[in-house]
Design a protein around this motif. Structure first.
Motif, PDB file in Angstrom:
ATOM      1  N   ALA A  11      16.166  38.787  19.532  1.00  0.00           N
ATOM      2  CA  ALA A  11      15.994  39.136  20.947  1.00  0.00           C
ATOM      3  C   ALA A  11      16.957  38.369  21.845  1.00  0.00           C
ATOM      4  N   ALA A  12      17.484  37.244  21.346  1.00  0.00           N
ATOM      5  CA  ALA A  12      18.424  36.444  22.123  1.00  0.00           C
ATOM      6  C   ALA A  12      19.284  35.631  21.174  1.00  0.00           C
ATOM      7  N   THR A  13      20.455  35.229  21.643  1.00  0.00           N
ATOM      8  CA  THR A  13      21.319  34.329  20.892  1.00  0.00           C
ATOM      9  C   THR A  13      20.809  32.902  21.084  1.00  0.00           C
ATOM     10  N   ILE A  14      20.698  32.148  19.988  1.00  0.00           N
ATOM     11  CA  ILE A  14      20.168  30.788  20.056  1.00  0.00           C
ATOM     12  C   ILE A  14      21.286  29.790  19.773  1.00  0.00           C
ATOM     13  N   THR A  15      21.427  28.811  20.661  1.00  0.00           N
ATOM     14  CA  THR A  15      22.370  27.716  20.458  1.00  0.00           C
ATOM     15  C   THR A  15      21.616  26.395  20.586  1.00  0.00           C
ATOM     16  N   LEU A  16      22.304  25.303  20.270  1.00  0.00           N
ATOM     17  CA  LEU A  16      21.671  23.982  20.316  1.00  0.00           C
ATOM     18  C   LEU A  16      22.633  22.961  20.888  1.00  0.00           C
ATOM     19  N   ASP A  17      22.143  22.215  21.876  1.00  0.00           N
ATOM     20  CA  ASP A  17      22.854  21.047  22.398  1.00  0.00           C
ATOM     21  C   ASP A  17      21.821  19.930  22.440  1.00  0.00           C
ATOM     22  N   PRO A  18      21.690  19.170  21.350  1.00  0.00           N
ATOM     23  CA  PRO A  18      20.542  18.258  21.193  1.00  0.00           C
ATOM     24  C   PRO A  18      20.483  17.115  22.191  1.00  0.00           C
ATOM     25  N   THR A  19      21.600  16.776  22.831  1.00  0.00           N
ATOM     26  CA  THR A  19      21.593  15.630  23.745  1.00  0.00           C
ATOM     27  C   THR A  19      21.567  16.033  25.212  1.00  0.00           C
ATOM     28  N   GLU A  20      21.472  17.321  25.519  1.00  0.00           N
ATOM     29  CA  GLU A  20      21.444  17.771  26.914  1.00  0.00           C
ATOM     30  C   GLU A  20      20.163  17.303  27.592  1.00  0.00           C
ATOM     31  N   ARG A  21      20.310  16.576  28.714  1.00  0.00           N
ATOM     32  CA  ARG A  21      19.128  16.068  29.415  1.00  0.00           C
ATOM     33  C   ARG A  21      19.031  16.534  30.860  1.00  0.00           C
ATOM     34  N   HIS A  22      20.089  17.100  31.410  1.00  0.00           N
ATOM     35  CA  HIS A  22      20.053  17.514  32.809  1.00  0.00           C
ATOM     36  C   HIS A  22      19.011  18.621  32.988  1.00  0.00           C
ATOM     37  N   GLY A  23      18.045  18.379  33.868  1.00  0.00           N
ATOM     38  CA  GLY A  23      16.980  19.343  34.093  1.00  0.00           C
ATOM     39  C   GLY A  23      15.802  19.162  33.162  1.00  0.00           C
ATOM     40  N   PHE A  24      15.877  18.180  32.257  1.00  0.00           N
ATOM     41  CA  PHE A  24      14.788  17.966  31.288  1.00  0.00           C
ATOM     42  C   PHE A  24      14.225  16.549  31.406  1.00  0.00           C
ATOM     43  N   GLU A  25      14.187  16.038  32.628  1.00  0.00           N
ATOM     44  CA  GLU A  25      13.773  14.653  32.837  1.00  0.00           C
ATOM     45  C   GLU A  25      12.314  14.403  32.457  1.00  0.00           C
ATOM     46  N   TYR A  26      11.451  15.416  32.562  1.00  0.00           N
ATOM     47  CA  TYR A  26      10.047  15.167  32.233  1.00  0.00           C
ATOM     48  C   TYR A  26       9.590  15.931  30.992  1.00  0.00           C
ATOM     49  N   GLN A  27      10.510  16.597  30.290  1.00  0.00           N
ATOM     50  CA  GLN A  27      10.141  17.273  29.051  1.00  0.00           C
ATOM     51  C   GLN A  27       9.941  16.254  27.925  1.00  0.00           C
ATOM     52  N   SER A  28       9.144  16.623  26.929  1.00  0.00           N
ATOM     53  CA  SER A  28       8.868  15.719  25.819  1.00  0.00           C
ATOM     54  C   SER A  28       9.785  16.035  24.640  1.00  0.00           C
ATOM     55  N   TRP A  29       9.294  16.739  23.614  1.00  0.00           N
ATOM     56  CA  TRP A  29      10.100  16.884  22.398  1.00  0.00           C
ATOM     57  C   TRP A  29      10.988  18.117  22.371  1.00  0.00           C
ATOM     58  N   PHE A  30      10.749  19.102  23.255  1.00  0.00           N
ATOM     59  CA  PHE A  30      11.502  20.355  23.179  1.00  0.00           C
ATOM     60  C   PHE A  30      11.845  20.859  24.572  1.00  0.00           C
ATOM     61  N   GLY A  31      13.078  21.306  24.735  1.00  0.00           N
ATOM     62  CA  GLY A  31      13.499  21.914  25.986  1.00  0.00           C
ATOM     63  C   GLY A  31      14.443  23.069  25.723  1.00  0.00           C
ATOM     64  N   PHE A  32      14.563  23.973  26.680  1.00  0.00           N
ATOM     65  CA  PHE A  32      15.492  25.088  26.503  1.00  0.00           C
ATOM     66  C   PHE A  32      16.011  25.570  27.857  1.00  0.00           C
ATOM     67  N   THR A  33      17.238  26.078  27.835  1.00  0.00           N
ATOM     68  CA  THR A  33      17.884  26.645  29.016  1.00  0.00           C
ATOM     69  C   THR A  33      18.191  28.102  28.738  1.00  0.00           C
ATOM     70  N   LEU A  34      17.966  28.945  29.737  1.00  0.00           N
ATOM     71  CA  LEU A  34      18.138  30.388  29.595  1.00  0.00           C
ATOM     72  C   LEU A  34      19.400  30.848  30.321  1.00  0.00           C
ATOM     73  N   TYR A  35      20.169  31.705  29.660  1.00  0.00           N
ATOM     74  CA  TYR A  35      21.385  32.253  30.238  1.00  0.00           C
ATOM     75  C   TYR A  35      21.393  33.770  30.046  1.00  0.00           C
ATOM     76  N   ALA A  36      22.228  34.448  30.840  1.00  0.00           N
ATOM     77  CA  ALA A  36      22.360  35.894  30.701  1.00  0.00           C
ATOM     78  C   ALA A  36      23.784  36.308  31.070  1.00  0.00           C
ATOM     79  N   GLU A  37      24.188  37.432  30.549  1.00  0.00           N
ATOM     80  CA  GLU A  37      25.522  37.954  30.819  1.00  0.00           C
ATOM     81  C   GLU A  37      25.709  38.173  32.323  1.00  0.00           C
ATOM     82  N   GLY A  38      26.840  37.703  32.845  1.00  0.00           N
ATOM     83  CA  GLY A  38      27.160  37.891  34.251  1.00  0.00           C
ATOM     84  C   GLY A  38      26.727  36.752  35.147  1.00  0.00           C
ATOM     85  N   LEU A  39      25.861  35.869  34.652  1.00  0.00           N
ATOM     86  CA  LEU A  39      25.395  34.738  35.456  1.00  0.00           C
ATOM     87  C   LEU A  39      26.270  33.518  35.194  1.00  0.00           C
ATOM     88  N   ARG A  40      26.760  32.912  36.250  1.00  0.00           N
ATOM     89  CA  ARG A  40      27.593  31.718  36.099  1.00  0.00           C
ATOM     90  C   ARG A  40      26.755  30.479  35.851  1.00  0.00           C
TER      91      ARG A  40
END
Length: 375
Positions: free
Chosen positions: A253-282
């Motif tokens: 249903a979606a392409t999955i990638t991994l950036d294990p050290t990304e923390r921007h926007g995940f200051e209060y997340q615990s063990w798992f976080g994810f960022t959503l992207y879509a075609e045409g969105l910068r």
């Protein structure tokens, strides 16, 4: 001619009919998906007592909490704040009014948020935030459900080319505890250098063992393989297995990638976080992950979609046929047309031009008749 008093403050703007229609259509589509999956909508107030709101934002960056508008309530003489994020409010509702509700608790929300000052990359100071929270569950199954729900909502809004970037917000803490020991001062320095992707700075900070993390990014399969090679003593095995299981729930249903050290926007997340992207969105379409509700410490998993951004690339809703209703028209016929999905526009004065007002039809008797040049 625009007068000085007609100007809007920096970072605020009017949404004219076409844009407002896109935002509304995207909002309805996303909320319908959440409702279909059993998420009940809640509507927190736009403002709350500052102390309560900030207290619920524990773990969120100081910059975000200090960016809230504040003023004194003339009724209570206490300081009020306009919300800059709705997620803490949903946590408050779950911990108070719905504290005795059966778990897992599924809640959805949508509403405006405002900040005093925005970033240069995203200058908007008013944002329409939509999301869902799965409260009382901290499992792979819960994370998989939430990611898939976010993807389905984006697709329902008309977005294509959806991708999800996974991260492990507590990665450094997990490795520093045993596999690659660090002092408290070193932990913060290593996090900072990983954020900037600075290999030299990482070595200087005493984090040479963490260098492979800089290269364990990209498509999920290859990035996971690189991380498993780093996984000294099996410190990350359960988390990496969990990422594989969550990705399996998403499937193709979606392409999955991994950036294990990304923390921007995940200051209060615990063990798992994810960022959503879509075609045409910068920029990112949304973010989510696992966390603990401040105050109650109850486990939760959720996501937020930035509807204003999504509407930038969402398709324009198909125009609904509109029929002009002359004075003395058949009211029953007009009501029937509205029930069937038509829009109607009633005549108010002589000399009106139905076509100029956006009508493609005029009601004659009980039948809509196509205007010349109408559609």
């Amino acid at each position: 001619m625009t007068k000085p008093n007609d100007l809007l403050p920096e970072g605020l703007e009017d949404r004219l009919p076409l844009e407002a229609a896109r935002i509304t259509a995207a909002m309805r589509a996303c909320l319908d998906v959440m409702d279909a999956h059993g998420y009940d909508r809640v509507r927190p107030p736009l403002l709350e007592f500052e102390a309560a709101l900030v207290g619920r934002m524990a773990g969120v960056t100081v910059g975000e909490t200090s960016a809230m508008f504040r003023f004194v309530d003339p009724a209570s003489l206490r300081t009020l704040a306009l919300r800059s994020d709705m997620t803490p409010q949903v946590g408050r509702i779950a911990s108070t009014s719905l504290a005795s509700a059966p778990r897992p608790l599924r809640l959805a929300y949508c509403g405006d948020t405002v900040v005093i000052k925005a970033s240069q990359l995203d200058p908007a100071r008013e944002r329409l935030q939509l999301g869902a929270e799965l409260i009382g569950a901290d499992s792979v199954a819960a994370a998989g459900e939430v990611v898939m729900l976010a993807v389905e909502a984006m697709k329902a809004a008309g977005l294509t080319g959806i991708s999800v970037d996974f991260t492990l917000p507590d990665l450094v803490d997990t490795l520093a505890a045993k596999a690659f020991p660090l002092t408290p001062d070193q932990i913060e320095a290593v996090r900072r250098e990983l954020d900037t992707k600075d290999a030299g700075g990482l070595k200087a900070a005493g984090g040479a063992a963490y260098l492979p993390l800089l290269y364990a990014t990209g498509p999920l399969e290859s990035a996971l393989a690189a991380l498993r090679a780093v996984d000294a003593g099996g410190a990350l095995k359960s988390r990496l297995d969990a990422l594989e299981a969550i990705a399996a729930a998403v499937g193709d249903a979606a392409t999955i990638t991994l950036d294990p050290t990304e923390r921007h926007g995940f200051e209060y997340q615990s063990w798992f976080g994810f960022t959503l992207y879509a075609e045409g969105l910068r920029r990112a379409a949304g973010r989510g992950g696992t966390y603990r509700i401040a105050g109650s410490d109850e486990a939760a998993t959720g996501f937020t979609l930035y509807l204003d951004r999504i509407a930038e690339v969402a398709p324009q809703p198909e125009a609904v046929r509109m029929v002009y209703l002359p004075k003395g028209h058949d009211r029953a016929a007009a009501a029937r047309l509205r029930f069937e999905g038509w829009r109607t526009l009633a005549q108010l004065a002589e000399g009106e031009d139905p076509a100029a007002l956006g009508c493609g039809y005029v009601l004659e008797g009980d039948t809509p008749v196509l205007l010349e040049g109408g559609a």
